[in-house]
Design an enzyme around this catalytic site. Structure first.
Site, short mmCIF file in Angstrom:
data_model
loop_
_atom_site.label_atom_id
_atom_site.label_comp_id
_atom_site.label_asym_id
_atom_site.label_seq_id
_atom_site.Cartn_x
_atom_site.Cartn_y
_atom_site.Cartn_z
N LYS A 32 4.47 4.32 18.75
CA LYS A 32 4.94 5.91 17.80
C LYS A 32 5.60 6.93 19.13
O LYS A 32 6.00 7.61 18.79
CB LYS A 32 3.85 5.90 17.36
N THR A 38 0.46 -1.31 -0.40
CA THR A 38 -0.05 0.38 0.34
C THR A 38 0.90 1.07 -0.13
O THR A 38 0.74 2.48 -0.67
CB THR A 38 -0.64 0.34 1.59
N ILE A 41 0.83 13.50 9.03
CA ILE A 41 0.67 14.41 9.81
C ILE A 41 1.98 14.83 9.88
O ILE A 41 3.40 14.06 10.52
CB ILE A 41 0.19 14.47 10.87
#
Ligand code: HSE
Length: 411
Positions: free
Chosen positions: A200, A11, A131
């Site tokens: 993260k 993807t 982002i």
């Protein structure tokens, strides 16, 4: 013209090819020269695809080709991504990766190799998808002492919690819908247990402290125990529940954790719904800043990878001083962090008012019609003190054949 290679045509990898094609001129202007894909590494062939003739199955073709200067890693997982990335850096090639598992587990070593070889190991896409957050931290906020980073860092769980909040859906049903829409993996453990968010927040904490953070030291709770009843209370209290990763820098200490958090309507993360992510960064001079957008998905994530390719192209002969050293950043025990706590208890409040007040003082109490239970919200207190008092309350409740049904951290 700079020759580049892409490892992994899934993807994100195919998205990178699409971004390079759609924004060819913009990227060439930004990079100072064109970015030209020479190879795409994948196990599969892609007949009829735009990269059909560029597909290679042998990693060494890329690693040994001196013409390839920038390599994109969008394979995911630790192996063979780690071995391939390490070999590329050792061979003097720049890396742009979207792989948070790789960055969280091996970032320290890969950053050190990049420094030694005067190339760059870039990972904007590994946190928050499209982002901008890594670059703001090392560029725009480079003169700030960062006091706190708190973010909704996982799109899948935010989608599930939004469904539960807005439609009263159960966790299981919301998860099934997320899977049907392709947001959640068939095995959703990494998302719903908070492991993805944990990696993260570990990367962001390491960026801020400049030291290595072991993600395994960050206390991590997922959303599997959150129920539709919790959202009924949240609604009555004008709040919502979000899965949050947070790191607070307090003197030399870092309090970091991942858990569901009950937040009010005035909290900047309250309105962040569906698959969107947002990251709140508080600096000592700038105050609160927030970064919002698509935290996952093909083109947003690929856009961040493409920007890192431009960054590498602009620093083709030098290493940008980013990331962290091998010095370890200790994570302070979670029980020292101060929060409010939302607690659900079986039975009626009337009969248990004294024991709740004895344990936690005057609390905001919520009773919902038709439920044989009540909830209360404590004032701000250290988790250690809360846990001690909760144990006392549990003993008293057991004597009355009642129990604590739920505990959620609250702002
Ligand atoms: N599974 C992740 C998410 C993908 O849902 O946010 C992006 O890291």
């Amino acid at each position: 013209m700079i020759k580049v290679a892409i490892m992994g045509y899934g993807t994100i990898g195919s998205g990178v090819c699409e971004v390079l094609e759609s924004n060819r001129e913009v990227l060439a202007r930004a990079a100072g020269q064109e970015l030209d894909i020479k190879y795409v590494l994948d196990l599969r062939d892609f007949p009829g695809s735009p990269v059909e003739k560029k597909i290679v199955h042998d990693f060494d073709v890329i690693c040994r080709d001196p013409e390839v200067k920038i390599v994109v890693e969008t394979m995911g997982g630790l192996e063979p991504a780690y071995s391939f990335v390490k070999a590329c850096l050792e061979a003097g090639k720049h890396i742009a990766t979207s792989n948070k598992a790789l960055v969280a587990a091996h970032g320290t070593e890969l950053l050190a190799i990049a420094r030694k070889k005067q190339v760059n190991f870039l990972f904007e896409a590994s946190v928050g998808g499209g982002i901008p957050i890594i670059r703001p931290l090392y560029r725009c906020l480079m003169g700030e002492k960062i006091k706190e980073i708190t973010g909704i860092l996982n799109g899948t769980t935010n989608y599930i919690l939004t469904k539960m909040d807005k439609e009263g859906t159960s966790f299981d049903r919301a998860l099934k819908e997320a899977q049907a829409l392709g947001y959640a993996e068939r095995n959703p453990e990494a998302d719903v247990e908070g492991y993805d968010t944990c990696r993260k927040i570990a990367i962001l904490t390491a960026m801020v402290t400049g030291k290595e953070v072991n993600y395994e030291e960050i206390p991590t709770e997922g959303i599997t125990k959150i129920t539709d009843v919790d959202f009924k209370y949240a609604d009555a209290m004008g709040t919502s529940i979000k899965l949050v990763g947070s790191a607070r820098m307090d003197g030399g200490k870092v309090h970091a954790w991942v858990a569901p958090l009950m937040i009010g309507k005035d909290h900047p993360l309250y309105a962040v719904s569906d698959v969107y992510n947002a990251i709140l960064v508080k600096g000592n001079m700038v105050g609160t800043t927030m970064y919002y957008g698509s935290g996952a998905g093909k083109l947003p994530t690929a856009s961040a990878v493409a920007a890192d390719m431009v960054e590498a192209a602009r620093h083709i002969d030098s290493n940008i001083s980013i990331g962290w050293s091998s010095e370890k950043q200790a994570i302070a025990p979670a029980d020292q962090a101060v929060y409010r706590f939302f607690v659900r208890v079986s039975g009626t409040y009337e009969d248990r008012r004294d024991m709740v007040e004895a344990a936690f003082g005057k609390c905001k109490v919520v009773e919902l019609e038709g439920l044989d239970e009540f909830a209360f919200l404590t004032g701000p207190m250290k988790r250690s003190g809360f846990m001690e008092n909760l144990e006392i309350l549990k003993v008293e409740l057991t004597a009355e054949y009642q129990k604590v049904l739920q505990v959620i951290r609250a702002e």
